[in-house]
Design a protein around this motif. Sequence first.
Motif, mmCIF file in Angstrom:
data_model
loop_
_atom_site.group_PDB
_atom_site.id
_atom_site.type_symbol
_atom_site.label_atom_id
_atom_site.label_comp_id
_atom_site.label_asym_id
_atom_site.label_seq_id
_atom_site.Cartn_x
_atom_site.Cartn_y
_atom_site.Cartn_z
ATOM 1 N N ILE A 46 -6.468 53.272 35.426
ATOM 2 C CA ILE A 46 -7.503 52.226 35.516
ATOM 3 C C ILE A 46 -8.095 51.948 34.142
ATOM 4 C CG2 ILE A 46 -9.740 51.648 36.509
ATOM 5 C CD1 ILE A 46 -8.990 53.353 38.929
ATOM 6 N N ALA A 47 -8.393 52.990 33.401
ATOM 7 C CA ALA A 47 -8.996 52.808 32.086
ATOM 8 C C ALA A 47 -8.055 52.075 31.138
ATOM 9 C CB ALA A 47 -9.382 54.179 31.512
ATOM 10 N N SER A 48 -6.764 52.415 31.166
ATOM 11 C CA SER A 48 -5.813 51.755 30.277
ATOM 12 C C SER A 48 -5.690 50.274 30.607
ATOM 13 C CB SER A 48 -4.445 52.435 30.375
ATOM 14 O OG SER A 48 -4.515 53.776 29.959
ATOM 15 N N ALA A 49 -5.602 49.929 31.912
ATOM 16 C CA ALA A 49 -5.469 48.528 32.290
ATOM 17 C C ALA A 49 -6.734 47.746 31.964
ATOM 18 C CB ALA A 49 -5.148 48.429 33.782
ATOM 19 N N GLN A 50 -7.883 48.335 32.186
ATOM 20 C CA GLN A 50 -9.130 47.634 31.869
ATOM 21 C C GLN A 50 -9.327 47.481 30.371
ATOM 22 O OE1 GLN A 50 -12.089 49.988 33.912
ATOM 23 N NE2 GLN A 50 -11.887 48.805 35.829
ATOM 24 N N ALA A 51 -8.692 48.329 29.589
ATOM 25 C CA ALA A 51 -8.781 48.215 28.136
ATOM 26 C C ALA A 51 -7.816 47.184 27.576
ATOM 27 C CB ALA A 51 -8.524 49.577 27.490
ATOM 28 N N GLY A 52 -7.017 46.561 28.438
ATOM 29 C CA GLY A 52 -6.117 45.519 27.987
ATOM 30 C C GLY A 52 -4.680 45.935 27.772
ATOM 31 N N THR A 53 -4.295 47.084 28.295
ATOM 32 C CA THR A 53 -2.934 47.597 28.114
ATOM 33 C C THR A 53 -2.242 47.703 29.468
ATOM 34 O OG1 THR A 53 -3.632 48.874 26.201
ATOM 35 C CG2 THR A 53 -1.531 49.488 27.220
ATOM 36 N N VAL A 54 -1.013 47.226 29.543
ATOM 37 C CA VAL A 54 -0.205 47.414 30.753
ATOM 38 C C VAL A 54 0.191 48.887 30.826
ATOM 39 C CG1 VAL A 54 1.882 46.785 31.990
ATOM 40 C CG2 VAL A 54 0.632 45.048 30.701
ATOM 41 N N ALA A 55 -0.147 49.548 31.921
ATOM 42 C CA ALA A 55 0.102 50.984 32.078
ATOM 43 C C ALA A 55 0.766 51.255 33.419
ATOM 44 C CB ALA A 55 -1.214 51.763 31.964
ATOM 45 N N ASP A 56 1.477 52.369 33.479
ATOM 46 C CA ASP A 56 2.130 52.776 34.738
ATOM 47 C C ASP A 56 2.084 54.283 34.847
ATOM 48 O OD1 ASP A 56 5.145 53.889 33.998
ATOM 49 O OD2 ASP A 56 4.373 52.430 32.525
ATOM 50 N N GLN A 57 2.147 54.775 36.084
ATOM 51 C CA GLN A 57 2.100 56.209 36.345
ATOM 52 C C GLN A 57 2.646 56.475 37.748
ATOM 53 O OE1 GLN A 57 -1.669 58.013 35.482
ATOM 54 N NE2 GLN A 57 -1.151 59.947 36.498
ATOM 55 N N ARG A 58 3.456 57.550 37.867
ATOM 56 C CA ARG A 58 3.994 57.925 39.175
ATOM 57 C C ARG A 58 2.964 58.760 39.917
ATOM 58 N NH1 ARG A 58 10.250 59.812 37.945
ATOM 59 N NH2 ARG A 58 10.894 57.940 36.817
ATOM 60 N N ILE A 59 2.711 58.384 41.163
ATOM 61 C CA ILE A 59 1.755 59.102 41.990
ATOM 62 C C ILE A 59 2.339 59.259 43.390
ATOM 63 C CG2 ILE A 59 -0.237 58.285 40.667
ATOM 64 C CD1 ILE A 59 -0.758 56.261 42.884
ATOM 65 N N VAL A 60 1.687 60.083 44.207
ATOM 66 C CA VAL A 60 2.078 60.297 45.598
ATOM 67 C C VAL A 60 0.927 59.837 46.467
ATOM 68 C CG1 VAL A 60 2.765 61.958 47.358
ATOM 69 C CG2 VAL A 60 3.563 62.236 44.998
ATOM 70 N N VAL A 61 1.217 58.870 47.336
ATOM 71 C CA VAL A 61 0.212 58.328 48.237
ATOM 72 C C VAL A 61 0.718 58.504 49.666
ATOM 73 C CG1 VAL A 61 -1.111 56.299 48.911
ATOM 74 C CG2 VAL A 61 -0.548 56.670 46.511
ATOM 75 N N SER A 62 -0.032 59.246 50.459
ATOM 76 C CA SER A 62 0.330 59.505 51.863
ATOM 77 C C SER A 62 1.738 60.091 51.971
ATOM 78 C CB SER A 62 0.226 58.215 52.691
ATOM 79 O OG SER A 62 -1.104 57.712 52.653
ATOM 80 N N GLY A 63 2.072 60.991 51.048
ATOM 81 C CA GLY A 63 3.369 61.651 51.071
ATOM 82 C C GLY A 63 4.513 60.817 50.540
ATOM 83 N N GLN A 64 4.233 59.656 49.983
ATOM 84 C CA GLN A 64 5.276 58.764 49.485
ATOM 85 C C GLN A 64 5.104 58.586 47.985
ATOM 86 O OE1 GLN A 64 5.239 54.883 51.241
ATOM 87 N NE2 GLN A 64 7.085 54.178 50.187
ATOM 88 N N ARG A 65 6.201 58.754 47.275
ATOM 89 C CA ARG A 65 6.173 58.577 45.822
ATOM 90 C C ARG A 65 6.206 57.089 45.495
ATOM 91 N NH1 ARG A 65 10.340 59.878 43.176
ATOM 92 N NH2 ARG A 65 9.341 60.474 41.229
ATOM 93 N N VAL A 66 5.240 56.658 44.662
ATOM 94 C CA VAL A 66 5.166 55.258 44.247
ATOM 95 C C VAL A 66 4.921 55.217 42.749
ATOM 96 C CG1 VAL A 66 4.274 54.483 46.481
ATOM 97 C CG2 VAL A 66 2.674 55.119 44.656
ATOM 98 N N LEU A 67 5.218 54.048 42.173
ATOM 99 C CA LEU A 67 4.926 53.798 40.764
ATOM 100 C C LEU A 67 3.737 52.842 40.712
ATOM 101 C CD1 LEU A 67 5.712 54.156 37.766
ATOM 102 C CD2 LEU A 67 7.139 52.101 38.004
ATOM 103 N N ALA A 68 2.600 53.350 40.255
ATOM 104 C CA ALA A 68 1.398 52.527 40.134
ATOM 105 C C ALA A 68 1.395 51.839 38.775
ATOM 106 C CB ALA A 68 0.148 53.386 40.294
ATOM 107 N N VAL A 69 1.222 50.489 38.779
ATOM 108 C CA VAL A 69 1.236 49.701 37.551
ATOM 109 C C VAL A 69 -0.064 48.907 37.485
ATOM 110 C CG1 VAL A 69 2.445 47.964 36.188
ATOM 111 C CG2 VAL A 69 3.740 49.531 37.661
ATOM 112 N N GLY A 70 -0.698 48.924 36.337
ATOM 113 C CA GLY A 70 -1.904 48.144 36.117
ATOM 114 C C GLY A 70 -1.716 47.167 34.975
ATOM 115 N N ALA A 71 -2.152 45.898 35.186
ATOM 116 C CA ALA A 71 -2.025 44.865 34.159
ATOM 117 C C ALA A 71 -3.394 44.209 33.962
ATOM 118 C CB ALA A 71 -0.983 43.837 34.556
#
Length: 469
Positions: A128-153
């Motif tokens: 969240i901090a990286s995207a709000q600072a103006g940088t496209v960022a991504d990170q792998r996380i697990v949500v409800s037992g499912q692996r996803v790639l979270a991307v912020g722009a």
Amino acid sequence: MRLLGGASLRGRVMIAYGLLALGLSAMLAIVTWSVVSNYLTDQRRESAINQTADNAAAFRFGLYGASTPCIPARLRGECDSPVQRAGISVMDVLNSLPTSDSAASMVYVNGQWFALTGRPEDLPRELIASAQAGTVADQRIVVSGQRVLAVGAPLARPGDALFEWHPLVGLDNTLQTLRITLIAATIATLLVGLAVGRLASTLALRPLAELAKVADAVARGRLDARLDAEEDRDLGGLARSFNQTAANLERRVAADARFAGDVSHELRTPLMTMLNSMQLIQNHRGELPEAVREPVDLLGDDLDRFRRLVIDLLEISRDDGGDRGSREIVRIADLVRAAADATAGRPITTVEPHAEFLVMQADKRRLERVIANLVENAEDHAGGCKGVGVAPGGLGVIITVDDAGPGIAPEDRDRIFERFGRGETSGRGRGVGLGLAIVARHVQWHQGTIHVTANPTGGARFIIELPAK
């Protein structure tokens, strides 16, 4: 190394080929996995980032229209704040975004969270901090037992950002399929390597197998067996040395056999003279003084042993000299009964009904000598022969000879079949140590086997197995 040390030569070649194939296939699988997995992961990450960036651009256009986006002040002297179009809500713009493979879309606008699906609290703070600072960022996380790639722009206004979750199930399934395929290919390569190793060892060790076969034939008495690999570039020297050794051994054995035969023949004439003279003396034993009778008896016993020695030497020299004998169809029960009963001087043979009509191709003289020597050995050295049995079984027929002696120690059971071999319990008797050696040779000549065990009722039991029909 312990595995290779305990295996046969053929097994070691197979294992070496298998390990080589396993090593190469494992290395290739690791390289393939590294390259393909990195490529697929990078492609999936790049695709997710591009989709999120495109959706962020579409969101800006839908929310602010054609107003100029905010560009950082270090690139421009001023920053024009975009103005939200009248009558347009954030949720309407989120609903109007192009369809993508994202599992959730969330936006942070004017200090407030808006989401179609997903919960903002599941987003990592660093993202969240990286995207709000103006940088496209991504990170792998697990949500409800499912692996996803979270991307912020980032969006047009400073601090605003769009966040999306892109499922990694498809990527994980693809990588799992690739992993299983590479493991299966490695195992298949190992099996192929073992098969190739077996084939290569069979081809490479065929001359050694031939050498072992010929050496076994020589050990079994076929001194004329030779290797046919003298012209082989690799094994020619070994083959020539082996053939020369076998030829020298054959000549030596033949010379010894001729010598033994010549000596035995030369001894027969004086022996017959001495035996006839001894018989004449024994016929007039009553006329001899008492002091002379005991030496005469001792001399008679030694002459009888001498006669047995000459006969046995003639038999041995005949076999060593290459006498092939003559084969004919014989009824085993009749031959054994006649030879055993005649040697013992009484009926001692028992034949099972199913063995009464068994026949085989045999040399009658050799086979009769086998039975006679065993019965004579039991009579002279083991307290008498308890019985001779003939029964079907084994190679075709089993012949047993039981004695009434103390038995033969296990450590002596092989040695007694050697020339001049005696067991510790055999005593001196009248034998010369060649009878059982002749028995073993004649049984082997008939492609049979002989061994000695303990009789359940006491004494020793000689067991002969012969091929019969």
